[in-house]
Design a protein around this motif. Structure first.
Motif, short mmCIF file in Angstrom:
data_model
loop_
_atom_site.label_atom_id
_atom_site.label_comp_id
_atom_site.label_asym_id
_atom_site.label_seq_id
_atom_site.Cartn_x
_atom_site.Cartn_y
_atom_site.Cartn_z
N ALA A 203 0.84 -1.15 -0.15
CA ALA A 203 -0.08 0.13 0.06
C ALA A 203 0.88 1.19 0.11
O ALA A 203 1.32 1.75 1.04
N PRO A 204 1.09 1.80 -1.06
CA PRO A 204 2.00 3.01 -1.28
C PRO A 204 1.37 4.05 -0.66
O PRO A 204 2.17 5.00 0.15
N GLU A 205 0.07 4.31 -0.30
CA GLU A 205 -0.50 5.38 0.32
C GLU A 205 -0.19 5.23 2.01
O GLU A 205 0.05 6.22 2.43
N ARG A 206 -0.18 4.20 2.45
CA ARG A 206 0.31 4.02 3.68
C ARG A 206 1.84 4.36 3.91
O ARG A 206 1.98 4.69 5.21
N ALA A 207 2.58 4.09 2.90
CA ALA A 207 3.81 4.39 3.25
C ALA A 207 3.97 5.99 3.27
O ALA A 207 4.90 6.40 4.16
N GLY A 208 3.21 6.55 2.47
CA GLY A 208 2.99 8.03 2.47
C GLY A 208 2.72 8.52 3.75
O GLY A 208 3.41 9.68 4.30
N THR A 209 1.73 7.88 4.33
CA THR A 209 1.46 8.18 5.92
C THR A 209 2.50 8.06 6.72
O THR A 209 2.80 8.86 7.83
N ALA A 210 3.15 6.93 6.75
CA ALA A 210 4.50 6.68 7.55
C ALA A 210 5.58 7.87 7.43
O ALA A 210 5.86 8.27 8.35
N CYS A 211 5.65 8.20 6.10
CA CYS A 211 6.70 9.50 6.15
C CYS A 211 6.15 10.72 6.77
O CYS A 211 7.00 11.34 7.22
N GLU A 212 4.71 10.88 6.56
CA GLU A 212 4.32 12.24 7.18
C GLU A 212 4.34 12.25 8.82
O GLU A 212 4.97 13.19 9.34
N ASP A 213 4.14 10.97 9.40
CA ASP A 213 4.08 10.68 10.70
C ASP A 213 5.66 10.84 11.14
O ASP A 213 6.00 11.49 12.09
N ALA A 214 6.60 10.13 10.28
CA ALA A 214 7.93 10.54 10.81
C ALA A 214 8.58 11.79 10.77
O ALA A 214 9.07 12.06 11.51
#
Length: 362
Positions: A203-214
């Protein structure tokens, strides 16, 4: 046109202000408001009851100014206040003795003279403000009290403010540091879990969420730096802070590794996002497992930042072996470097926590 843009900008700002923001502001401000009101009332009561002053304005004002200074700067602010009041009272008393009224042609030079006298002793902004304010009060209502009463009121208010700021309401410098550390570590761990989940589900969108949270957690490292600076000021300038200074040094010593850890977590999340951008398919295997275990190690450290943890060095996060999962896909060399940096920083933090827990000093 400019007026319309200004109105639209103000409307957008108002739209962003909701009940949650107001509640947050009140939650942050409530302790200071309560402490200030309590000490100002106490200073007024002491000056009025013990010394018989009818309207001890300087007593209440001095306690408020002392308590509302920044953490670790309240004693200095009390000195600035007293010097300013003293210079203003001296000049105001001279002006009153001349008995030439309080016309503007007299007020302006009196303020200038009072501020000049204050600058010779303590050239700081609060000193200027207090000297100017004090001379105005003495010239305007000086007949109600003697110069000695004004100075005594300022001393009472400053003393009450210092008791409150130095003893009663001094924050714990250790908690000033450990509270944001806990939060940042948990948020880094949560970002890594989301990154691992995005790999497992493709899920690329979840990876984007991880980046935002980090990134959000990494941005708060600046606030942590400010908290460490405030804690050092508190530990050096307050009674409670000095008692906690040795403990603060043990806590503070390893925290430079938080920056290394944060940068590594941020790069790991970026690696996951780049990997899924090129191949958005589920990728169960060694990398998501290692990310999850690293997240577990961060959460464990956040829950017990000053307690002993498993101590031996390990190339695995949390000091636990990997389960027997297929090593496909292998992390890239860059990702391996980022994992290594994160694990090394985590190990140093955990070792420091173990050393702190075993230190017998208070």
């Amino acid at each position: 046109m400019n007026l319309r843009r200004w109105a639209e900008a103000r409307r957008s700002e108002l739209d962003m202000v909701g009940p949650g923001l107001f509640r947050h502001r009140m939650r942050v401000a409530a302790p200071m408001i309560g402490q200030s009101a309590l000490l100002a009332g106490g200073a007024w009561w002491i000056a009025q009851t013990v010394f018989g002053h009818e309207s001890p304005i300087f007593a209440a004002t001095a306690s408020l100014i002392c308590l509302t200074a920044g953490m670790g700067g309240r004693a200095r602010q009390a000195l600035d206040l007293f010097v300013g009041v003293l210079s203003g009272v001296l000049v105001g008393t001279v002006v009153r003795a001349l008995d030439v009224g309080n016309e503007v042609w007299l007020i302006a030079p009196a303020i200038a003279l009072s501020m000049t006298l204050a600058a010779l002793v303590d050239p700081r902004p609060l000193t200027y403000i207090q000297s100017g304010g004090a001379v105005l009060i003495v010239v305007a209502v000086g007949s109600a009290s003697s110069p000695t009463d004004y100075v005594l009121d300022a001393a009472v208010g400053g003393a009450i403010g210092l008791v409150g700021s130095q003893v009663l309401f001094t924050p714990d410098p250790v908690k000033l540091v450990t509270a944001p550390v806990r939060e940042i570590l948990r948020d880094f761990g949560a970002a890594l879990r989301i990154a691992a989940e995005s790999l497992q589900t493709g899920a690329p969108e979840r990876a984007g969420t991880a980046c935002e949270d980090a990134r959000d957690a990494h941005a708060r490292l600046g606030a942590l730096t400010q908290a460490r600076m405030a804690a050092r000021r508190v530990s050096g300038r307050t009674v409670r802070g000095r008692r906690r200074a040795a403990h603060l040094r043990r806590v503070n010593r390893p925290l430079d590794d938080i920056d290394v850890l944060g940068a590594a977590v941020l790069l790991l999340c970026d690696d996951v996002q780049a990997l899924l951008a090129s191949d958005p398919t589920p990728m169960p295997g060694r990398l998501p497992t290692r990310l999850t275990e690293l997240a577990d190690g961060l959460t464990e450290l956040a829950d017990h930042p000053l307690l002993s943890m498993s101590g031996e060095p390990s190339d695995q996060p949390g000091g636990r072996p990997h389960p027997g999962i297929s090593p496909h896909p292998e992390p890239s060399p860059a990702t391996e470097v980022h994992l290594s940096d994160a694990l090394a920083a985590l190990h140093r933090l955990r070792t420091a926590a173990a050393d702190s827990a075993s230190d017998p000093s208070p």
